[in-house]
Design a protein around this motif. Structure first.
Motif, short mmCIF file in Angstrom:
data_model
loop_
_atom_site.label_atom_id
_atom_site.label_comp_id
_atom_site.label_asym_id
_atom_site.label_seq_id
_atom_site.Cartn_x
_atom_site.Cartn_y
_atom_site.Cartn_z
N ASP A 153 33.76 30.03 44.45
CA ASP A 153 34.17 28.85 43.70
C ASP A 153 34.21 29.12 42.20
N LEU A 154 33.32 29.98 41.72
CA LEU A 154 33.32 30.33 40.30
C LEU A 154 34.57 31.13 39.95
N LEU A 155 34.91 32.07 40.81
CA LEU A 155 36.10 32.88 40.54
C LEU A 155 37.37 32.03 40.57
N LYS A 156 37.45 31.10 41.50
CA LYS A 156 38.64 30.24 41.59
C LYS A 156 38.80 29.40 40.33
N GLN A 157 37.68 28.97 39.74
CA GLN A 157 37.76 28.13 38.54
C GLN A 157 38.24 28.90 37.32
N ILE A 158 38.14 30.23 37.35
CA ILE A 158 38.68 31.01 36.23
C ILE A 158 40.00 31.68 36.62
N GLY A 159 40.57 31.25 37.76
CA GLY A 159 41.89 31.72 38.15
C GLY A 159 41.91 33.11 38.75
N PHE A 160 40.79 33.50 39.36
CA PHE A 160 40.72 34.85 39.94
C PHE A 160 40.60 34.73 41.45
N CYS A 179 25.72 45.00 51.81
CA CYS A 179 27.16 45.17 52.07
C CYS A 179 27.91 43.86 51.90
N PHE A 180 27.33 42.77 52.40
CA PHE A 180 27.98 41.47 52.27
C PHE A 180 28.11 41.08 50.79
N LYS A 181 27.06 41.37 50.02
CA LYS A 181 27.11 41.05 48.60
C LYS A 181 28.14 41.93 47.88
N ALA A 182 28.26 43.18 48.27
CA ALA A 182 29.26 44.06 47.66
C ALA A 182 30.67 43.57 47.93
N ALA A 183 30.88 42.97 49.11
CA ALA A 183 32.20 42.44 49.47
C ALA A 183 32.46 41.07 48.86
N ASN A 184 31.38 40.36 48.49
CA ASN A 184 31.49 39.02 47.90
C ASN A 184 30.56 38.93 46.69
N PRO A 185 30.87 39.70 45.64
CA PRO A 185 29.90 39.86 44.54
C PRO A 185 29.67 38.63 43.68
N ILE A 186 30.69 37.80 43.52
CA ILE A 186 30.58 36.59 42.69
C ILE A 186 30.99 35.39 43.53
N ARG A 187 30.27 34.29 43.39
CA ARG A 187 30.58 33.10 44.17
C ARG A 187 32.07 32.76 44.08
N PRO A 229 39.17 35.49 44.80
CA PRO A 229 37.90 36.09 45.24
C PRO A 229 38.09 37.31 46.14
N LYS A 230 39.18 37.35 46.89
CA LYS A 230 39.40 38.45 47.82
C LYS A 230 39.74 39.76 47.10
N GLU A 231 40.07 39.64 45.81
CA GLU A 231 40.45 40.83 45.06
C GLU A 231 39.28 41.48 44.33
N VAL A 271 34.17 37.76 29.95
CA VAL A 271 34.25 37.53 31.39
C VAL A 271 35.16 38.58 32.04
N ALA A 272 36.28 38.88 31.39
CA ALA A 272 37.18 39.89 31.93
C ALA A 272 36.50 41.25 32.03
N TRP A 273 35.74 41.60 31.00
CA TRP A 273 35.01 42.87 31.02
C TRP A 273 33.94 42.86 32.10
N LEU A 274 33.29 41.73 32.29
CA LEU A 274 32.23 41.65 33.30
C LEU A 274 32.80 41.78 34.71
N LEU A 275 33.95 41.19 34.95
CA LEU A 275 34.59 41.36 36.26
C LEU A 275 35.02 42.81 36.46
N ARG A 276 35.47 43.47 35.41
CA ARG A 276 35.78 44.90 35.50
C ARG A 276 34.50 45.68 35.84
N ALA A 277 33.39 45.30 35.20
CA ALA A 277 32.12 45.99 35.47
C ALA A 277 31.69 45.83 36.93
N VAL A 278 31.93 44.64 37.50
CA VAL A 278 31.58 44.40 38.90
C VAL A 278 32.28 45.42 39.80
N THR A 279 33.54 45.68 39.52
CA THR A 279 34.30 46.62 40.36
C THR A 279 33.81 48.05 40.22
#
Length: 318
Positions: free
Chosen positions: A82-89, A72-80, A91-93, A44-52
């Motif tokens: 609520d999912l990011l919050k549940q893994i302690g990330f 553009c909206f998807k690029a600014a909000n790539p992952i839901r 979303p704005k970052e 998951v950590a690698w996948l979030l790195r890949a998103v960036t």
């Protein structure tokens, strides 16, 4: 935006007597293609790195302002969120590395990102110089770069003159790329080599070196429109050229594979290649980008599975 690579004077020694061991290259590439990469939390950590590192792309003939806005909206909000919050990330970052569009859609992308104050965080990349063929007069190719920059592009994905490469006229290729670099101004220049049309791996290596000598900030495998796009064999040759250029000059140049990268597993393989062949900094979006349109959807699907234990239905992900 400061250039990664100011370039150097043309040096023919960089393209003379290039000898590649095809058997060794294929063997090394196969190791990346077949290995099991990181799992669970690390995956998951690698996948979030890949998103960036994703240059979220739309390059269709029927592109409109509305579908560029959605991109553009998807690029600014790539992952839901609520999912990011549940893994302690936070979303704005998390955002994609850039939005990549045709030159005529740059103003739409820049305006959209500005409307939600993301234009400083998410650059607009424009394909230019007669994309994808490059078979246009040099004057019009240079003008296209300048127009895209004027509309707000801070990264320009140019296509090289494949004719010059196939004929071995490396000085002509260098001279054209130098003029393109100048036309980019402060924008980063990403040189698309179109490796599927260069004829040999030796030409892939030579084109990589010439592009870097001319000041390219990134070298990119493909337009995504060729029959052969981003392969690990071609990529390994380009990455080794990056390393050789860095050892010779001290300048780091980025790498962007594009075309056919669709799955989360692919993203992890590409990241592992960059980490093992180069170093950790080459796994960040400063020096590594993934040109893709479908990849982000599969990464979000894998994150959803990690959080919930099941794969999302089609209506559960935007």
């Amino acid at each position: 935006m400061e250039s990664h690579n100011p370039g150097i004077e043309f040096d023919e020694s960089y393209v003379n007597n290039v000898n590649l061991n095809l058997t060794a290259i294929k063997k090394r590439a196969a190791e990346f293609a077949t290995r099991r990469t990181v799992k669970k939390d690390y995956q998951v950590a690698w996948l979030l790195r890949a998103v960036t590192c994703i240059d979220l792309t739309t390059l269709a003939g029927d592109d409109t302002p509305s579908n560029v806005q959605k991109l553009c909206f998807k690029a600014a909000n790539p992952i839901r969120a609520d999912l990011l919050k549940q893994i302690g990330f936070n979303p704005k970052e998390l955002t994609c590395g850039a939005v990549c569009v045709y030159p005529s859609r740059v103003a739409d992308a820049y305006g959209t990102l500005s409307s939600f104050k993301m234009n400083d965080k998410i650059p607009v990349a424009a394909v230019a110089t007669g994309f994808p063929s490059g078979q246009y007069h040099l004057e019009t190719r240079l003008k296209e770069i300048k127009l895209a920059v004027a509309d707000g592009a801070s990264e320009i994905d140019i296509v090289i003159n494949r004719t010059a490469a196939l004929q071995g006229d490396w000085k002509l290729l260098f001279d054209e790329l130098k003029q393109m670099k100048e036309s980019c101004g402060k924008a980063h220049m990403k040189a698309i080599l179109a490796v599927g049309e260069l004829g040999s791996l030796e030409n892939v290596y030579k084109a990589s070196m010439v592009a870097m000598m001319a000041g390219s900030d990134f070298i990119k495998t493909s337009t995504g429109k060729e029959g052969v796009n981003a392969t690990l064999v071609n990529a390994l040759v380009m990455v080794r050229a990056l390393r050789d250029y860095y050892y010779a000059t001290g300048y780091k140049v980025g790498f962007k594979p594009a075309g056919g990268i669709r799955t989360a597993k692919d993203a992890c393989v590409w990241l592992s290649l960059m980490k093992e062949e180069l170093d950790e900094e080459w796994t960040t979006n400063k020096f590594f980008r993934l040109g893709a349109s479908a990849l982000l959807g599969d990464i979000e699907r894998q994150v959803y599975h990690y959080v919930t234990g099941r794969y999302a239905a089609a209506n559960e992900l935007p």
